[in-house]
Motif scaffolding. Structure first.
Motif, PDB file in Angstrom:
ATOM      1  N   VAL A 292      -1.036 -17.844  34.978  1.00  0.00           N
ATOM      2  CA  VAL A 292      -0.346 -16.818  35.131  1.00  0.00           C
ATOM      3  C   VAL A 292       1.372 -17.218  35.349  1.00  0.00           C
ATOM      4  N   SER A 293       2.028 -16.633  34.504  1.00  0.00           N
ATOM      5  CA  SER A 293       3.722 -16.668  34.875  1.00  0.00           C
ATOM      6  C   SER A 293       4.245 -15.361  35.067  1.00  0.00           C
ATOM      7  N   TYR A 294       5.391 -15.460  35.957  1.00  0.00           N
ATOM      8  CA  TYR A 294       5.997 -14.229  36.234  1.00  0.00           C
ATOM      9  C   TYR A 294       7.420 -14.343  35.736  1.00  0.00           C
ATOM     10  N   TRP A 295       7.806 -12.890  35.215  1.00  0.00           N
ATOM     11  CA  TRP A 295       9.182 -13.072  34.680  1.00  0.00           C
ATOM     12  C   TRP A 295       9.943 -12.881  36.090  1.00  0.00           C
ATOM     13  N   VAL A 296      10.980 -13.835  36.025  1.00  0.00           N
ATOM     14  CA  VAL A 296      12.099 -13.866  37.179  1.00  0.00           C
ATOM     15  C   VAL A 296      13.280 -13.112  36.711  1.00  0.00           C
ATOM     16  N   GLU A 297      13.353 -12.009  37.363  1.00  0.00           N
ATOM     17  CA  GLU A 297      14.360 -11.071  37.084  1.00  0.00           C
ATOM     18  C   GLU A 297      15.801 -11.509  37.671  1.00  0.00           C
ATOM     19  N   THR A 298      16.745 -11.553  36.913  1.00  0.00           N
ATOM     20  CA  THR A 298      18.169 -12.091  37.090  1.00  0.00           C
ATOM     21  C   THR A 298      18.862 -11.116  37.766  1.00  0.00           C
ATOM     22  N   PRO A 299      19.915 -11.505  38.538  1.00  0.00           N
ATOM     23  CA  PRO A 299      20.889 -10.215  39.077  1.00  0.00           C
ATOM     24  C   PRO A 299      21.532  -9.287  37.935  1.00  0.00           C
ATOM     25  N   TYR A 300      21.480  -9.798  36.718  1.00  0.00           N
ATOM     26  CA  TYR A 300      22.267  -8.910  35.679  1.00  0.00           C
ATOM     27  C   TYR A 300      21.047  -8.072  35.353  1.00  0.00           C
ATOM     28  N   GLU A 301      19.699  -8.577  35.130  1.00  0.00           N
ATOM     29  CA  GLU A 301      18.809  -7.773  34.687  1.00  0.00           C
ATOM     30  C   GLU A 301      18.449  -6.724  35.830  1.00  0.00           C
ATOM     31  N   PHE A 302      18.522  -7.117  37.093  1.00  0.00           N
ATOM     32  CA  PHE A 302      18.387  -6.297  38.374  1.00  0.00           C
ATOM     33  C   PHE A 302      19.206  -5.257  38.180  1.00  0.00           C
ATOM     34  N   ALA A 303      20.708  -5.442  37.823  1.00  0.00           N
ATOM     35  CA  ALA A 303      21.977  -4.487  37.770  1.00  0.00           C
ATOM     36  C   ALA A 303      21.648  -3.403  36.675  1.00  0.00           C
ATOM     37  N   MET A 304      21.069  -4.097  35.571  1.00  0.00           N
ATOM     38  CA  MET A 304      20.963  -3.139  34.250  1.00  0.00           C
ATOM     39  C   MET A 304      19.748  -2.082  34.643  1.00  0.00           C
ATOM     40  N   ARG A 305      18.644  -2.553  35.122  1.00  0.00           N
ATOM     41  CA  ARG A 305      17.651  -1.783  35.300  1.00  0.00           C
ATOM     42  C   ARG A 305      17.775  -0.735  36.323  1.00  0.00           C
ATOM     43  N   ASN A 306      18.596  -1.020  37.465  1.00  0.00           N
ATOM     44  CA  ASN A 306      19.147  -0.008  38.316  1.00  0.00           C
ATOM     45  C   ASN A 306      19.922   1.040  37.748  1.00  0.00           C
ATOM     46  N   LEU A 307      20.902   0.483  36.704  1.00  0.00           N
ATOM     47  CA  LEU A 307      21.813   1.458  36.187  1.00  0.00           C
ATOM     48  C   LEU A 307      21.174   2.335  35.347  1.00  0.00           C
ATOM     49  N   ASP A 308      20.215   1.990  34.572  1.00  0.00           N
ATOM     50  CA  ASP A 308      19.186   2.794  33.802  1.00  0.00           C
ATOM     51  C   ASP A 308      18.546   3.633  34.487  1.00  0.00           C
ATOM     52  N   GLU A 309      18.051   3.600  35.718  1.00  0.00           N
ATOM     53  CA  GLU A 309      17.342   4.404  36.552  1.00  0.00           C
ATOM     54  C   GLU A 309      18.457   5.372  37.271  1.00  0.00           C
ATOM     55  N   ALA A 310      19.652   4.789  37.370  1.00  0.00           N
ATOM     56  CA  ALA A 310      20.613   5.769  37.996  1.00  0.00           C
ATOM     57  C   ALA A 310      20.733   6.890  36.850  1.00  0.00           C
ATOM     58  N   VAL A 311      20.963   6.412  35.899  1.00  0.00           N
ATOM     59  CA  VAL A 311      21.420   7.443  34.632  1.00  0.00           C
ATOM     60  C   VAL A 311      20.263   8.299  34.571  1.00  0.00           C
ATOM     61  N   GLU A 312      18.997   8.147  34.852  1.00  0.00           N
ATOM     62  CA  GLU A 312      17.864   8.821  34.374  1.00  0.00           C
ATOM     63  C   GLU A 312      18.045   9.985  35.707  1.00  0.00           C
ATOM     64  N   ALA A 313      18.132   9.201  36.749  1.00  0.00           N
ATOM     65  CA  ALA A 313      18.233  10.103  38.326  1.00  0.00           C
ATOM     66  C   ALA A 313      19.336  11.367  37.771  1.00  0.00           C
ATOM     67  N   LYS A 314      20.452  10.947  37.518  1.00  0.00           N
ATOM     68  CA  LYS A 314      21.765  11.865  37.317  1.00  0.00           C
ATOM     69  C   LYS A 314      21.109  12.935  36.333  1.00  0.00           C
ATOM     70  N   GLN A 315      20.656  12.463  35.427  1.00  0.00           N
ATOM     71  CA  GLN A 315      20.116  13.527  34.160  1.00  0.00           C
ATOM     72  C   GLN A 315      19.182  14.413  34.781  1.00  0.00           C
ATOM     73  N   GLN A 316      18.348  13.998  35.511  1.00  0.00           N
ATOM     74  CA  GLN A 316      17.208  14.953  36.428  1.00  0.00           C
ATOM     75  C   GLN A 316      17.993  15.760  37.120  1.00  0.00           C
ATOM     76  N   ALA A 317      19.028  15.368  37.827  1.00  0.00           N
ATOM     77  CA  ALA A 317      19.926  16.128  38.901  1.00  0.00           C
ATOM     78  C   ALA A 317      20.504  17.161  38.038  1.00  0.00           C
ATOM     79  N   LEU A 318      20.996  16.977  36.949  1.00  0.00           N
ATOM     80  CA  LEU A 318      21.526  17.936  36.158  1.00  0.00           C
ATOM     81  C   LEU A 318      20.616  19.184  35.616  1.00  0.00           C
ATOM     82  N   LEU A 319      19.521  18.615  35.244  1.00  0.00           N
ATOM     83  CA  LEU A 319      18.221  19.793  34.893  1.00  0.00           C
ATOM     84  C   LEU A 319      18.092  20.520  36.275  1.00  0.00           C
TER      85      LEU A 319
END
Length: 427
Positions: A292-319
């Motif tokens: 088994v090999s694991y995908w090592v998330e880079t700082p860039y990917e970590f930032a992008m994933r969190n930004l995506d999740e932040a957008v989704e959370a804000k959209q939920q807040a609007l609803l």
């Protein structure tokens, strides 16, 4: 103006750092799941398939002790562990499936209640390999064979089974009596129905790809290709939608090794772990098996994933804000219609007007909050557009409301490896 210039300088520096970090993204050093081998019998595990929670792994192993004096049978085995940080400490041979005949490529549903696999069976006057499905009522119970997919069976061998998360798209390898290997897919409208619309994966077949395994969203495929030296390498391919052919074929250089066979890949449903068989003529028998090999998330990917999740959370807040506003407006209307006798004792008409005014103020503040949230979503859309311009869609004038303005970024890449389809023992 000065603060704006400083912000631009800071952003450029940040982008430079993120760009440098993104180059470090890779699969980790493979780890041997040696506990899945049988040292007493000197038999090795192959054909891995991991459950959605990572606590169960299904694989195939030769079990000579179950047929003393006869041909060594192959069985599907389920191994379990109590946490993803532990070894697979418990194993059970699924003797209720296959009865010792050749089995291959198990695939487990995300709820753990349906197991798809390929098994040798005497059918239409000769031994063939067909795809079957077994079911169980709950995890831990024994399996019962439920269905054989005769509707997609070719003329000889069906193997290398994988499906998407809703189990309405199936991919497998068809080997016909003319000696041709084809990777194909079929679809159905809902679970329980027959598959139809068999479609050849032309691009994969032109590569002589073997052992395909689809990701849970059906947008990535892992497979293996035999290189110029005669060894199997892991590859992957990707597509943007289920209606498109696979492309972007790349070898998984972080995992592939010279003069070593790697095949039978299985990607975890969340894309974070890649399981596969590894073996070579120079390796000790018990060093071969499932890795088994694991995908090592880079700082860039970590930032992008969190930004995506932040957008989704804000959209939920609007609803949620819209839902709250509807309730407040309904409350105001009801208070306007309330008769004096409907009010609690001591509540005067003047106080009632004061309550309505307070609700109006709450609605005004909520309107301002929504306006700020829209602007925040636009700001995040701008940031995501800068960081990943290839996936930005045109932002509507009213602001980003239902979409993030970009495609979702996952923890694992959508194209990176390769697998085995023949499921021959390349060791």
């Amino acid at each position: 103006m000065r603060s704006l210039k400083l912000s631009k300088v800071f952003l450029c520096c940040l982008l430079s750092l993120l760009s440098a970090a993104s180059a470090l993204a890779a699969w980790s050093e493979p780890v041997h799941l040696s506990e899945l081998n049988n040292p007493q019998e000197q038999t090795i595990a192959s054909y891995p398939c991991i459950s959605s929670d990572g606590l169960s792994i299904f694989f195939v192993r030769n079990e000579p002790s179950l047929a003393p004096g006869g041909p060594a049978p192959y069985y599907i085995i389920e191994a379990t562990r109590s946490s993803v940080d532990e070894l697979f400490s418990s194993q059970r041979v699924l003797t209720e499936l296959g009865n010792g005949s050749y089995v291959a490529s198990p695939w487990i549903s995300q709820d753990g209640l349906r197991l798809y696999y390929a098994v040798a069976e005497f059918y239409q006057g000769r031994w063939q390999r067909l795809i079957k499905m077994a079911v169980r009522d709950s995890v831990g119970q024994h399996w019962v064979v439920s269905q054989t997919f005769y509707e997609i069976h070719g003329t000889y061998i069906d193997t290398d089974v994988s499906l998407n998360a809703d189990e309405n798209l199936i991919m497998w390898t068809d080997f016909n009596l003319s000696g041709e290997w084809r990777i194909v897919t079929a679809t159905r409208s809902e679970m329980g129905q027959s598959f139809s619309d068999i479609n050849e994966m032309v691009a994969l077949n032109e590569l002589n790809a073997r052992g395909p395994y689809m990701s849970s969203d059906g947008l990535t495929v892992y497979f293996h290709i035999t290189n110029a030296d005669g060894f199997a390498e892991l590859w992957s391919g990707a597509r943007a939608s289920l209606d498109e052919p696979f492309g972007d074929f790349l070898p998984i250089d972080a995992i592939n090794q010279p003069e070593t066979n790697l095949h039978s890949a299985c990607i975890s449903p969340d894309g974070s772990a890649l399981y596969f068989f590894k073996g070579s003529p120079t390796m000790e028998q018990m060093d071969k098996g499932i890795y088994v090999s694991y995908w090592v998330e880079t700082p860039y990917e970590f930032a992008m994933r969190n930004l995506d999740e932040a957008v989704e959370a804000k959209q939920q807040a609007l609803l949620l804000l819209d839902e709250a506003a509807e309730k407040e407006i309904a409350a105001v209307k009801a208070l306007c219609e309330a008769a004096p006798e409907d009010l609690p004792q001591g509540v005067t008409g003047k106080q009632l007007r004061g309550a309505r005014i307070a609700i109006y103020h709450a609605l005004q503040r909520q309107f301002i909050a929504k306006k700020n949230l829209y602007q925040a979503l636009n700001d995040l859309g701008e940031a995501l557009g800068i960081l990943d311009p290839s996936t930005v869609d045109e932002v509507p004038e009213s602001g980003i409301t239902q979409e993030t303005g970009r495609k979702s970024v996952t923890a694992a890449p959508k194209s990176n490896p390769k697998q085995n389809s023949k499921r021959i023992n390349h060791d």
